[in-house]
Design a protein around this motif. Structure first.
Motif, PDB file in Angstrom:
ATOM      1  N   LEU A 150      -6.335  32.368  27.041  1.00  0.00           N
ATOM      2  CA  LEU A 150      -7.322  31.285  27.121  1.00  0.00           C
ATOM      3  C   LEU A 150      -8.722  31.758  26.755  1.00  0.00           C
ATOM      4  O   LEU A 150      -9.643  30.934  26.651  1.00  0.00           O
ATOM      5  CB  LEU A 150      -7.348  30.694  28.540  1.00  0.00           C
ATOM      6  CG  LEU A 150      -6.033  30.097  29.053  1.00  0.00           C
ATOM      7  CD1 LEU A 150      -6.222  29.557  30.465  1.00  0.00           C
ATOM      8  CD2 LEU A 150      -5.514  29.000  28.127  1.00  0.00           C
ATOM      9  N   ASP A 151      -8.904  33.045  26.547  1.00  0.00           N
ATOM     10  CA  ASP A 151     -10.206  33.611  26.232  1.00  0.00           C
ATOM     11  C   ASP A 151     -10.777  32.970  24.956  1.00  0.00           C
ATOM     12  O   ASP A 151     -10.067  32.787  23.962  1.00  0.00           O
ATOM     13  CB  ASP A 151     -10.074  35.127  26.046  1.00  0.00           C
ATOM     14  CG  ASP A 151     -11.408  35.838  26.058  1.00  0.00           C
ATOM     15  OD1 ASP A 151     -12.287  35.482  25.255  1.00  0.00           O
ATOM     16  OD2 ASP A 151     -11.571  36.771  26.874  1.00  0.00           O
ATOM     17  N   ALA A 152     -12.060  32.676  24.987  1.00  0.00           N
ATOM     18  CA  ALA A 152     -12.717  32.013  23.854  1.00  0.00           C
ATOM     19  C   ALA A 152     -12.684  32.842  22.582  1.00  0.00           C
ATOM     20  O   ALA A 152     -12.814  32.291  21.481  1.00  0.00           O
ATOM     21  CB  ALA A 152     -14.162  31.681  24.218  1.00  0.00           C
ATOM     22  N   ASN A 195      -7.258  27.213  21.365  1.00  0.00           N
ATOM     23  CA  ASN A 195      -7.079  28.496  20.686  1.00  0.00           C
ATOM     24  C   ASN A 195      -5.923  28.491  19.685  1.00  0.00           C
ATOM     25  O   ASN A 195      -5.704  29.490  19.001  1.00  0.00           O
ATOM     26  CB  ASN A 195      -6.858  29.604  21.720  1.00  0.00           C
ATOM     27  CG  ASN A 195      -8.107  29.899  22.526  1.00  0.00           C
ATOM     28  OD1 ASN A 195      -9.174  29.352  22.250  1.00  0.00           O
ATOM     29  ND2 ASN A 195      -7.999  30.764  23.519  1.00  0.00           N
ATOM     30  N   ILE A 196      -5.184  27.401  19.624  1.00  0.00           N
ATOM     31  CA  ILE A 196      -4.036  27.318  18.715  1.00  0.00           C
ATOM     32  C   ILE A 196      -4.497  26.849  17.339  1.00  0.00           C
ATOM     33  O   ILE A 196      -5.087  25.783  17.197  1.00  0.00           O
ATOM     34  CB  ILE A 196      -2.959  26.354  19.261  1.00  0.00           C
ATOM     35  CG1 ILE A 196      -2.464  26.804  20.638  1.00  0.00           C
ATOM     36  CG2 ILE A 196      -1.800  26.231  18.273  1.00  0.00           C
ATOM     37  CD1 ILE A 196      -1.755  28.136  20.644  1.00  0.00           C
ATOM     38  N   SER A 197      -4.200  27.639  16.340  1.00  0.00           N
ATOM     39  CA  SER A 197      -4.548  27.242  14.973  1.00  0.00           C
ATOM     40  C   SER A 197      -3.452  26.394  14.337  1.00  0.00           C
ATOM     41  O   SER A 197      -3.721  25.554  13.479  1.00  0.00           O
ATOM     42  CB  SER A 197      -4.796  28.476  14.105  1.00  0.00           C
ATOM     43  OG  SER A 197      -3.606  29.258  13.994  1.00  0.00           O
ATOM     44  N   GLN A 198      -2.204  26.622  14.777  1.00  0.00           N
ATOM     45  CA  GLN A 198      -1.089  25.916  14.153  1.00  0.00           C
ATOM     46  C   GLN A 198       0.122  25.931  15.081  1.00  0.00           C
ATOM     47  O   GLN A 198       0.436  26.957  15.688  1.00  0.00           O
ATOM     48  CB  GLN A 198      -0.719  26.575  12.823  1.00  0.00           C
ATOM     49  CG  GLN A 198       0.417  25.888  12.079  1.00  0.00           C
ATOM     50  CD  GLN A 198       0.754  26.602  10.778  1.00  0.00           C
ATOM     51  OE1 GLN A 198       0.104  27.559  10.384  1.00  0.00           O
ATOM     52  NE2 GLN A 198       1.782  26.142  10.098  1.00  0.00           N
ATOM     53  N   TYR A 199       0.779  24.774  15.184  1.00  0.00           N
ATOM     54  CA  TYR A 199       2.081  24.692  15.837  1.00  0.00           C
ATOM     55  C   TYR A 199       3.135  24.739  14.737  1.00  0.00           C
ATOM     56  O   TYR A 199       3.295  23.785  13.971  1.00  0.00           O
ATOM     57  CB  TYR A 199       2.213  23.403  16.658  1.00  0.00           C
ATOM     58  CG  TYR A 199       1.284  23.342  17.853  1.00  0.00           C
ATOM     59  CD1 TYR A 199       1.570  24.038  19.025  1.00  0.00           C
ATOM     60  CD2 TYR A 199       0.100  22.599  17.797  1.00  0.00           C
ATOM     61  CE1 TYR A 199       0.723  23.989  20.122  1.00  0.00           C
ATOM     62  CE2 TYR A 199      -0.754  22.541  18.891  1.00  0.00           C
ATOM     63  CZ  TYR A 199      -0.437  23.238  20.045  1.00  0.00           C
ATOM     64  OH  TYR A 199      -1.286  23.197  21.126  1.00  0.00           O
ATOM     65  N   THR A 200       3.827  25.833  14.632  1.00  0.00           N
ATOM     66  CA  THR A 200       4.777  26.030  13.538  1.00  0.00           C
ATOM     67  C   THR A 200       6.100  25.336  13.832  1.00  0.00           C
ATOM     68  O   THR A 200       6.390  24.946  14.954  1.00  0.00           O
ATOM     69  CB  THR A 200       5.029  27.528  13.310  1.00  0.00           C
ATOM     70  OG1 THR A 200       5.625  28.087  14.495  1.00  0.00           O
ATOM     71  CG2 THR A 200       3.725  28.256  13.012  1.00  0.00           C
ATOM     72  N   GLN A 201       6.920  25.218  12.815  1.00  0.00           N
ATOM     73  CA  GLN A 201       8.240  24.616  12.990  1.00  0.00           C
ATOM     74  C   GLN A 201       9.229  25.631  13.546  1.00  0.00           C
ATOM     75  O   GLN A 201      10.050  25.308  14.404  1.00  0.00           O
ATOM     76  CB  GLN A 201       8.727  24.079  11.649  1.00  0.00           C
ATOM     77  CG  GLN A 201      10.009  23.269  11.734  1.00  0.00           C
ATOM     78  CD  GLN A 201      10.338  22.599  10.408  1.00  0.00           C
ATOM     79  OE1 GLN A 201       9.984  23.078   9.345  1.00  0.00           O
ATOM     80  NE2 GLN A 201      11.029  21.470  10.459  1.00  0.00           N
ATOM     81  N   SER A 202       9.147  26.860  13.078  1.00  0.00           N
ATOM     82  CA  SER A 202      10.073  27.917  13.488  1.00  0.00           C
ATOM     83  C   SER A 202       9.470  28.755  14.609  1.00  0.00           C
ATOM     84  O   SER A 202       8.273  29.062  14.607  1.00  0.00           O
ATOM     85  CB  SER A 202      10.381  28.821  12.288  1.00  0.00           C
ATOM     86  OG  SER A 202      10.968  30.037  12.698  1.00  0.00           O
TER      87      SER A 202
END
Length: 337
Positions: A150-152, A195-202
């Motif tokens: 969770l760190d910035a 902090n999430i840049s992308q939720y991937t499919q795999s």
């Protein structure tokens, strides 16, 4: 006349000769890594002469496909992927009961998976959830806990899969609920979203991105992080300090599949020590379920990891899994990026 190598003879001899006479083709839905899927399929064909038509998809995607094909199944065996959707498939009557003669050789957690499902699925490997970070990008105060993510400093620098398509990510969702309680878990995931840049499919894609420097941290099963490190990437594998969940990768026979004889031949063969040791040759470092199979030395040692008492029956049930995914869509999936 088919000829079988000595390696596979014991497992293959469990099936009657008449089964081999009728088995020419197998439709395999595979939910491990592509390289392992190919290696396993090719080894089976070499040993049996049975042609394998293999499709590789993530656990959630495969469950959705089997559900969509209910009543007119195209696949014979679902091999690999996290156990929760296999249990849901069993509960919903999409898979069929089968008790392999090799059950007696399996680890207790693999047998427990079979018993929980009414013997409609079985454990074939195990692996703990965690994350890996790129040590060239994270050079100070390395993360050691879930809370550290969770760190910035990690804003837009973490990847994790979407739990609808990925069994890995659903395991994370279920793990957080069991660690924190449901409301607290969703509060954590909402904070983590920044902090999430992308939720991937795999499920394994986040650690591949960390290995190439596309992201700093990938939340994955620890054996996937180990595989990147073994391949030379600057990845450090972390077992979170608060504790973590784990998967029992599973195998199921699809109810009414077109090639039932070939399916049972695969099932018994896939539980044999030799077949389970193929994973390590494909750089997959899970713990095999057959107690006589060699565990890859690179595999994370489950005994050294603070594992929660993961409730597979509850989180693999149709009601709970569907409800958690719906809540994730409503509270996390809709958040802007």
């Amino acid at each position: 006349m088919r000829r079988f190598t000595l390696i596979g003879a014991t497992a293959l001899s469990l099936q009657p000769a008449s089964a081999f006479a009728q088995a020419n083709e197998l439709v395999l839905y595979c939910s491990v890594g592509e390289e392992w899927c190919r290696a396993q399929s090719e080894a089976f064909t070499r040993e049996t002469g049975i042609n394998v038509l293999m499709t590789r998809k993530s656990s959630g995607e495969t469950f959705a496909q089997i559900k969509a094909e209910e009543g007119q199944p195209r696949g014979d065996v679902w091999w690999g992927g996290t156990g929760d959707p296999h249990l849901q498939a069993a509960q919903e009557g999409l898979t069929e009961e089968y008790r392999s003669p090799l059950l007696a050789d399996l680890q207790p957690w693999a047998v427990a998976q079979a018993e929980t499902s009414g013997y409609k699925t079985v454990g074939i490997y195990a692996g703990a959830l965690g994350y890996g970070y790129n040590s060239t990008m994270v050079t100070e105060n390395p993360p050691a806990c879930w809370s550290d993510l969770l760190d910035a400093r990690f804003v837009d620098d973490i990847q994790v899969a979407n739990p609808n398509s990925s069994g890995t990510s659903y395991t994370m969702l279920a793990t957080m609920v069991q660690l924190m309680g449901e409301d607290e878990a969703f509060a954590y995931l909402a904070q983590l979203h920044a902090n999430i840049s992308q939720y991937t499919q795999s499920g394994a894609a986040p650690i591949r991105a960390a290995a190439t420097g596309e992201t700093a941290v990938g939340i994955v099963f620890m054996h996937d992080a180990v595989a990147e490190a073994v391949g030379g990437a600057p990845i450090v594998t972390v077992a979170p300090c608060e504790g973590t969940g784990y998967e029992v990768g599973s195998m199921s026979l699809i109810l009414g599949g077109p090639n039932p004889d070939a399916a049972k031949i695969w099932y018994d063969w896939a539980l044999s020590p030799a077949a389970q040791e193929i994973g390590a040759t494909a750089k997959s470092f899970q713990v095999p379920s057959n107690s006589n199979a060699a565990t890859p030395p690179e595999a994370p040692k489950l005994i050294d990891i603070k594992l929660i008492d993961y409730d597979f029956a509850r989180f693999g049930s149709s009601e709970v899994r569907s409800a958690l995914l719906a809540r994730w869509d409503a509270e996390i999936g809709i958040l802007p990026k």
